[in-house]
Design an enzyme around this catalytic site. Structure first.
Site, PDB file in Angstrom:
ATOM      1  N   LYS A  94       1.213   4.264  -2.886  1.00  0.00           N
ATOM      2  CA  LYS A  94       0.952   5.689  -2.640  1.00  0.00           C
ATOM      3  C   LYS A  94       2.200   6.533  -2.925  1.00  0.00           C
ATOM      4  CE  LYS A  94      -3.374   5.109  -1.508  1.00  0.00           C
ATOM      5  NZ  LYS A  94      -4.475   5.647  -2.341  1.00  0.00           N
ATOM      6  N   TYR A 100       0.841  -1.210   0.000  1.00  0.00           N
ATOM      7  CA  TYR A 100       0.000   0.000   0.000  1.00  0.00           C
ATOM      8  C   TYR A 100       0.875   1.260   0.000  1.00  0.00           C
ATOM      9  CZ  TYR A 100      -3.732   3.199   1.453  1.00  0.00           C
ATOM     10  OH  TYR A 100      -4.634   4.236   1.525  1.00  0.00           O
TER      11      TYR A 100
END
Ligand code: BGC
Length: 281
Positions: free
Chosen positions: A183, A179
């Site tokens: 990002k 994750y």
């Protein structure tokens, strides 16, 4: 320190009508932040494509709510990590709405795992949806922005893209390497795209939310103990609400933000302020 309760934010009717006549697509718009952005865009006067991938009834509810408030909207099911589905989604939008003025590349998910146990499938799913999905949607949007150019009666810009990032584009996150990598990737995708497209009057920016009350992170706020633990990371001492992000998205997509290019707007109650240093260091 006073014990402040989570503050339910005011209803969305204060959203200014700064997107009148604009055509917007919001990915992942049937829940959480995307849902709030789609509803706020409808209130701001935009026609809205409500993209989703699972949950027909919830997408329908967002569409019906926008229509009930006088806006135009339809739902479109597509997996943003699939090139053919993304291309078909933008083609339909141009057929139905005539063009695309705003993309909110919001669809995102988590597949958390301790690093030694993280599977390639968990890695690929997160990178595919969160990062490749933003690439595919941004490319389709930019092609339409370039084809159409600026229409002064609609907006000063030929198009606007708002990338939904996270504080984890900057804050490392153990147990969530996939994750955080996605990002961090969005940060450089957004900045490179902003640099390349600015001469064409296309504005590309990000919002980096902190902890927002959505289904993605229920474990972080659902019990009083979890909420209290979360508050040690939030100087402003309340969880964010989806409408906090939606208001920022309306502003970034509007001409009120016409000189805002290539920026990440952190909307996080101060999570980026190294709260661990408030009392020490
Ligand atoms: C994550 C949430 C998390 C928040 C703050 C978000 O990007 O999706 O699960 O609560 O960052 O850590």
């Amino acid at each position: 320190m006073p014990d402040l309760p989570p503050r339910p934010t005011a209803p969305t009717h204060r959203v200014p009508r700064v997107l009148s006549g604009q055509k917007a697509i919001v990915t992942g718009a049937n829940s959480g932040i995307g849902r709030a952005v789609a509803l706020a865009f409808g209130q701001a006067g935009a026609d809205v494509v409500v993209n989703y991938v699972v949950g027909d009834p919830s997408a329908d509810e967002v569409v019906q709510t926008i229509r009930a408030e006088g806006g135009r909207a339809y739902a479109h099911k597509a997996d943003v990590s699939n090139e053919d589905q993304v291309e078909a989604m933008f083609k339909r939008m141009i057929d139905e709405f005539g063009t695309v003025d705003i993309l909110v590349a919001n669809a995102g998910l988590q597949r958390d795992a301790a690093f030694p146990e993280m599977t390639l499938a968990q890695w690929n799913t997160v990178i595919g949806v969160n990062l490749t999905g933003q690439f595919l949607c941004a490319r389709a949007a930019v092609r339409e922005f370039l084809r159409r150019g600026v229409v002064p009666a609609v907006s000063n810009a030929a198009g606007k893209i708002v990338c939904m990032s996270s504080v984890h584009q900057a804050i490392p996150w153990s147990g969530h390497a996939n994750y955080a990598a996605s990002k961090g990737g969005i940060k450089m995708l957004m900045e490179s795209l902003a640099q390349e497209m600015a001469p064409h009057r296309i504005r590309v920016n990000s919002i980096a939310p902190g902890a927002i009350r959505t289904p993605i992170n229920t474990a972080a706020w659902q019990t009083p103990a979890a909420y209290e633990r979360l508050m040690t990371l939030v100087p402003y001492r309340r969880i964010g609400e989806p409408i906090d992000i939606a208001r920022a998205a309306v502003w970034l997509a509007s001409d009120d933000a016409d000189y805002v290019v290539g920026t990440t707007l952190f909307v996080d109650g101060g999570m980026m302020l190294f709260p661990g240093f408030a009392t020490g260091g």
